[in-house]
Design a protein around this motif. Sequence first.
Motif, PDB file in Angstrom:
ATOM      1  N   GLY A  78       9.842  -1.305  -2.435  1.00  8.33           N
ATOM      2  CA  GLY A  78      10.118  -0.150  -3.137  1.00  8.33           C
ATOM      3  C   GLY A  78      10.700   0.981  -2.140  1.00  8.33           C
ATOM      4  N   VAL A 119       8.642   3.429   4.190  1.00 11.59           N
ATOM      5  CA  VAL A 119       9.551   3.348   5.411  1.00 11.59           C
ATOM      6  C   VAL A 119      10.440   4.911   5.590  1.00 11.59           C
ATOM      7  CG1 VAL A 119       9.851   0.963   5.229  1.00 11.59           C
ATOM      8  CG2 VAL A 119      11.263   2.469   3.631  1.00 11.59           C
ATOM      9  N   ALA A 128       5.910 -11.038  -5.459  1.00 12.34           N
ATOM     10  CA  ALA A 128       6.012  -9.790  -4.624  1.00 12.34           C
ATOM     11  C   ALA A 128       6.778  -8.448  -5.214  1.00 12.34           C
ATOM     12  CB  ALA A 128       6.651 -10.335  -3.282  1.00 12.34           C
ATOM     13  N   ILE A 136      -0.133   4.031  -6.877  1.00 10.34           N
ATOM     14  CA  ILE A 136       0.513   4.120  -5.401  1.00 10.34           C
ATOM     15  C   ILE A 136       1.871   3.506  -5.610  1.00 10.34           C
ATOM     16  CG2 ILE A 136       0.267   2.936  -3.291  1.00 10.34           C
ATOM     17  CD1 ILE A 136      -2.762   3.149  -3.493  1.00 10.34           C
ATOM     18  N   PRO A 137       3.048   4.075  -5.114  1.00 11.83           N
ATOM     19  CA  PRO A 137       4.489   3.450  -5.218  1.00 11.83           C
ATOM     20  C   PRO A 137       4.415   2.150  -4.701  1.00 11.83           C
ATOM     21  CG  PRO A 137       4.209   5.969  -4.624  1.00 11.83           C
ATOM     22  CD  PRO A 137       2.914   5.361  -4.405  1.00 11.83           C
ATOM     23  N   GLY A 138       5.679   1.682  -5.113  1.00 10.61           N
ATOM     24  CA  GLY A 138       5.727   0.306  -4.260  1.00 10.61           C
ATOM     25  C   GLY A 138       5.683  -0.863  -4.962  1.00 10.61           C
ATOM     26  N   ALA A 155       4.345  -5.556  -1.042  1.00 12.12           N
ATOM     27  CA  ALA A 155       4.038  -4.806   0.490  1.00 12.12           C
ATOM     28  C   ALA A 155       2.529  -4.187   0.174  1.00 12.12           C
ATOM     29  CB  ALA A 155       5.037  -3.488   0.033  1.00 12.12           C
ATOM     30  N   ILE A 191       6.768 -12.697   8.563  1.00 12.35           N
ATOM     31  CA  ILE A 191       6.315 -13.342   7.011  1.00 12.35           C
ATOM     32  C   ILE A 191       6.804 -12.657   6.015  1.00 12.35           C
ATOM     33  CG2 ILE A 191       4.261 -13.245   5.778  1.00 12.35           C
ATOM     34  CD1 ILE A 191       4.000 -15.366   7.956  1.00 12.35           C
ATOM     35  N   VAL A 192       7.283 -13.448   4.737  1.00 10.06           N
ATOM     36  CA  VAL A 192       7.667 -12.751   3.671  1.00 10.06           C
ATOM     37  C   VAL A 192       6.853 -13.047   2.484  1.00 10.06           C
ATOM     38  CG1 VAL A 192       9.402 -12.768   1.980  1.00 10.06           C
ATOM     39  CG2 VAL A 192      10.158 -13.502   4.172  1.00 10.06           C
ATOM     40  N   ARG A 203      -3.910  12.603  -8.623  1.00 11.29           N
ATOM     41  CA  ARG A 203      -2.651  12.173  -7.816  1.00 11.29           C
ATOM     42  C   ARG A 203      -1.492  12.925  -8.095  1.00 11.29           C
ATOM     43  NH1 ARG A 203      -3.151   7.272  -4.631  1.00 11.29           N
ATOM     44  NH2 ARG A 203      -0.997   7.640  -4.003  1.00 11.29           N
ATOM     45  N   LEU A 236      -0.099  15.266  -5.176  1.00 13.05           N
ATOM     46  CA  LEU A 236       1.107  14.732  -4.366  1.00 13.05           C
ATOM     47  C   LEU A 236       2.443  14.880  -5.232  1.00 13.05           C
ATOM     48  CD1 LEU A 236      -0.740  11.124  -3.405  1.00 13.05           C
ATOM     49  CD2 LEU A 236      -0.134  13.111  -2.045  1.00 13.05           C
ATOM     50  N   PRO A 271       7.776  11.273  -5.742  1.00 14.67           N
ATOM     51  CA  PRO A 271       8.967  11.042  -4.969  1.00 14.67           C
ATOM     52  C   PRO A 271      10.485  11.021  -5.530  1.00 14.67           C
ATOM     53  CG  PRO A 271       7.435   9.220  -4.750  1.00 14.67           C
ATOM     54  CD  PRO A 271       6.912  10.259  -5.672  1.00 14.67           C
ATOM     55  N   ASN A 292       9.776  12.026  -0.706  1.00 14.61           N
ATOM     56  CA  ASN A 292       8.723  11.695   0.363  1.00 14.61           C
ATOM     57  C   ASN A 292       8.229  10.425   0.235  1.00 14.61           C
ATOM     58  OD1 ASN A 292       5.712  11.517  -0.892  1.00 14.61           O
ATOM     59  ND2 ASN A 292       7.035  12.432  -2.402  1.00 14.61           N
ATOM     60  N   GLU A 347       1.878   6.257   9.686  1.00 13.77           N
ATOM     61  CA  GLU A 347       1.505   5.348   8.598  1.00 13.77           C
ATOM     62  C   GLU A 347       2.960   4.846   7.912  1.00 13.77           C
ATOM     63  OE1 GLU A 347      -1.466   6.412   5.732  1.00 13.77           O
ATOM     64  OE2 GLU A 347      -0.105   5.327   4.053  1.00 13.77           O
TER      65      GLU A 347
HETATM   66  C1  LIG Z   1       3.843   9.625  -3.075  1.00 19.47           C
HETATM   67  C2  LIG Z   1       3.386   8.366  -2.357  1.00 19.47           C
HETATM   68  C3  LIG Z   1       1.950   7.959  -2.243  1.00 19.47           C
HETATM   69  C4  LIG Z   1       1.290   7.009  -1.360  1.00 19.47           C
HETATM   70  N1  LIG Z   1      -0.021   6.753  -1.623  1.00 19.47           N
HETATM   71  C5  LIG Z   1      -0.366   5.696  -0.922  1.00 19.47           C
HETATM   72  C6  LIG Z   1      -1.949   5.745  -1.022  1.00 19.47           C
HETATM   73  O1  LIG Z   1      -2.475   6.304  -1.620  1.00 19.47           O
HETATM   74  N2  LIG Z   1      -2.224   4.619  -0.322  1.00 19.47           N
HETATM   75  C7  LIG Z   1      -1.531   3.819   0.262  1.00 19.47           C
HETATM   76  O2  LIG Z   1      -2.116   2.854   0.979  1.00 19.47           O
HETATM   77  N3  LIG Z   1      -0.266   4.115   0.447  1.00 19.47           N
HETATM   78  C8  LIG Z   1       0.343   4.963  -0.366  1.00 19.47           C
HETATM   79  N4  LIG Z   1       1.795   5.443  -0.182  1.00 19.47           N
HETATM   80  C9  LIG Z   1       2.437   4.399   0.526  1.00 19.47           C
HETATM   81  C10 LIG Z   1       3.334   3.040  -0.164  1.00 19.47           C
HETATM   82  O3  LIG Z   1       3.493   3.485  -1.518  1.00 19.47           O
HETATM   83  C11 LIG Z   1       2.530   1.884   0.060  1.00 19.47           C
HETATM   84  O4  LIG Z   1       2.500   1.587   1.428  1.00 19.47           O
HETATM   85  C12 LIG Z   1       3.409   0.757  -0.791  1.00 19.47           C
HETATM   86  O5  LIG Z   1       2.656  -0.496  -0.554  1.00 19.47           O
HETATM   87  C13 LIG Z   1       4.767   0.458   0.076  1.00 19.47           C
HETATM   88  O6  LIG Z   1       5.179  -0.445  -0.825  1.00 19.47           O
HETATM   89  P1  LIG Z   1       6.838  -0.652  -1.140  1.00 19.47           P
HETATM   90  O7  LIG Z   1       6.951  -1.849  -1.811  1.00 19.47           O
HETATM   91  O8  LIG Z   1       7.451   0.567  -1.420  1.00 19.47           O
HETATM   92  O9  LIG Z   1       7.063  -1.001   0.646  1.00 19.47           O
HETATM   93  P2  LIG Z   1       8.239  -0.828   1.368  1.00 19.47           P
HETATM   94  O10 LIG Z   1       8.201   0.872   1.878  1.00 19.47           O
HETATM   95  O11 LIG Z   1       9.507  -0.922   0.805  1.00 19.47           O
HETATM   96  O12 LIG Z   1       7.828  -1.883   2.701  1.00 19.47           O
HETATM   97  C14 LIG Z   1       6.790  -1.168   3.424  1.00 19.47           C
HETATM   98  C15 LIG Z   1       6.631  -2.208   4.662  1.00 19.47           C
HETATM   99  O13 LIG Z   1       6.351  -3.809   3.868  1.00 19.47           O
HETATM  100  C16 LIG Z   1       7.243  -4.657   4.171  1.00 19.47           C
HETATM  101  N5  LIG Z   1       7.297  -5.593   3.146  1.00 19.47           N
HETATM  102  C17 LIG Z   1       7.861  -4.954   1.828  1.00 19.47           C
HETATM  103  N6  LIG Z   1       7.975  -5.908   1.091  1.00 19.47           N
HETATM  104  C18 LIG Z   1       7.416  -7.024   1.551  1.00 19.47           C
HETATM  105  C19 LIG Z   1       7.211  -8.518   1.380  1.00 19.47           C
HETATM  106  N7  LIG Z   1       7.215  -8.904   0.147  1.00 19.47           N
HETATM  107  N8  LIG Z   1       6.901  -9.415   2.270  1.00 19.47           N
HETATM  108  C20 LIG Z   1       6.703  -8.884   3.794  1.00 19.47           C
HETATM  109  N9  LIG Z   1       6.670  -7.561   3.920  1.00 19.47           N
HETATM  110  C21 LIG Z   1       7.186  -6.721   3.062  1.00 19.47           C
HETATM  111  C22 LIG Z   1       8.599  -3.873   4.669  1.00 19.47           C
HETATM  112  O14 LIG Z   1       9.190  -4.801   5.474  1.00 19.47           O
HETATM  113  C23 LIG Z   1       7.872  -2.552   5.407  1.00 19.47           C
HETATM  114  O15 LIG Z   1       7.401  -2.981   6.810  1.00 19.47           O
HETATM  115  C24 LIG Z   1       2.400   6.198  -0.831  1.00 19.47           C
HETATM  116  C25 LIG Z   1       3.674   6.588  -1.008  1.00 19.47           C
HETATM  117  C26 LIG Z   1       4.297   7.711  -1.707  1.00 19.47           C
HETATM  118  C27 LIG Z   1       5.686   7.978  -1.682  1.00 19.47           C
END
Ligand SMILES: Cc1cc2nc3c(=O)[nH]c(=O)nc-3n(C[C@H](O)[C@H](O)[C@H](O)COP(=O)(O)OP(=O)(O)OC[C@H]3O[C@@H](n4cnc5c(N)ncnc54)[C@H](O)[C@@H]3O)c2cc1C
Length: 333
Positions: A52, A56, A87, A112-114, A118, A173-174, A217, A221, A224, A229, A329
């Motif tokens: 999501g 990053v 995933a 928690i977004p995403g 991840a 790793i994927v 939350r 917070l 986004p 953010n 982070e």
């Molecule tokens: C408003 C807000 C609040 C948040 N609150 C929290 C919180 O409370 N706690 C917390 O821990 N985090 C929090 N986060 C951070 C984020 O949401 C998490 O880290 C989330 O797990 C990221 O998921 P994503 O799919 O967006 O990952 P991405 O940002 O797309 O990727 C993150 C990392 O994971 C890798 N990745 C993604 N998918 C895969 C896959 N399938 N296989 C291998 N690697 C992969 C990417 O290469 C990158 O290194 C928050 C973010 C925001 C914007």
Amino acid sequence: MPIQQNVDLAAFNTFGVHCNARYLAEINSLQDLESALGFAQDEAIPIQLLGGGSNVLFSQDYPGLILHMKMRGIECLNEPGRVKVAAGENWHKFVMYCLNKELYGIENLALIPGTAGAAPIQNIGAYGVELEDFFGELEVYDMASGQRRIMDKADCQFGYRDSVFKQELHNRIVVLSLTLQLSPIPAPCVEYPALAKELKTVEPTPQDVFDVVCHIRQSKLPDPTKLANAGSFFKNPVVSEEKYAALLSDHGNVPRFPTFDEGLVKIPAAWLLEILGWKGERQGPVGVHDLQPLVIVNYGGASGADILNLAEDMSASVLEKFAIVLQTEVRII
Ligand SMILES: Cc1cc2nc3c(=O)[nH]c(=O)nc-3n(C[C@H](O)[C@H](O)[C@H](O)COP(=O)(O)OP(=O)(O)OC[C@H]3O[C@@H](n4cnc5c(N)ncnc54)[C@H](O)[C@@H]3O)c2cc1C
């Protein structure tokens, strides 16, 4: 599987940063993954996995192939409490799915977004619960060997916002799917002070926990989709007991988190930044959120470099005043 060329990544990262990826492929299946990896190998270009885009920061254009993970599917397995998620599924929707199926434990990780894929990368955590507490196993594709395999909890080396995927296995790793071991019996975890304070009932249900976590939350917070953010930009620093004692004598009442490894103390980075006056600060199109100094926001039109400059100024001031190095982070690409 079509491969798009020269893609603006603004819609693919919650910082909303405009930058160009040379190529982008949507990965809906193992077959898509293998053909995209074959393409990257033929072109001799780097690859970057993306879910999501909520953890990053694109600091510059990306010269290789972005693999946008979109694999779907959720399955309750035969063993009680065991549930497998692909995933590309949205994490919060998965939390709601589990609650509706009366599978409990991850309600503290609501909103928690995403993506689910991840979640193990930084061992997501919030309100007293971390992913590792309910971890079952991962099905992964190892890009070095070209093989699929299963990784158990020990293989993942989970730590505070950390795992083997941020260390030795970085970019190797994927994650294809994640299996959790949840509880069919409600056992809410309500010790986290901010959560305990908001829960109004003596015996809260998992639904109560879910509702209160979502409420806290949403009130603390920035969403986004409304104010770009990536959540907490920095990790909370972990220092020795001796260092903590020195901080206490120099700066008075420095807060600490209730528990951590013996001899080590985790300090809220937000407190350090707030003391330094970062809350609500602005540098052109970027700023520090008014309510949460750990969150850097893009008010519109900020580049990755703008965000990085502000983050560097923030961490330099913490280093100067407290002699503490802040770690990010958010993954800088
Ligand atoms: C408003 C807000 C609040 C948040 N609150 C929290 C919180 O409370 N706690 C917390 O821990 N985090 C929090 N986060 C951070 C984020 O949401 C998490 O880290 C989330 O797990 C990221 O998921 P994503 O799919 O967006 O990952 P991405 O940002 O797309 O990727 C993150 C990392 O994971 C890798 N990745 C993604 N998918 C895969 C896959 N399938 N296989 C291998 N690697 C992969 C990417 O290469 C990158 O290194 C928050 C973010 C925001 C914007």
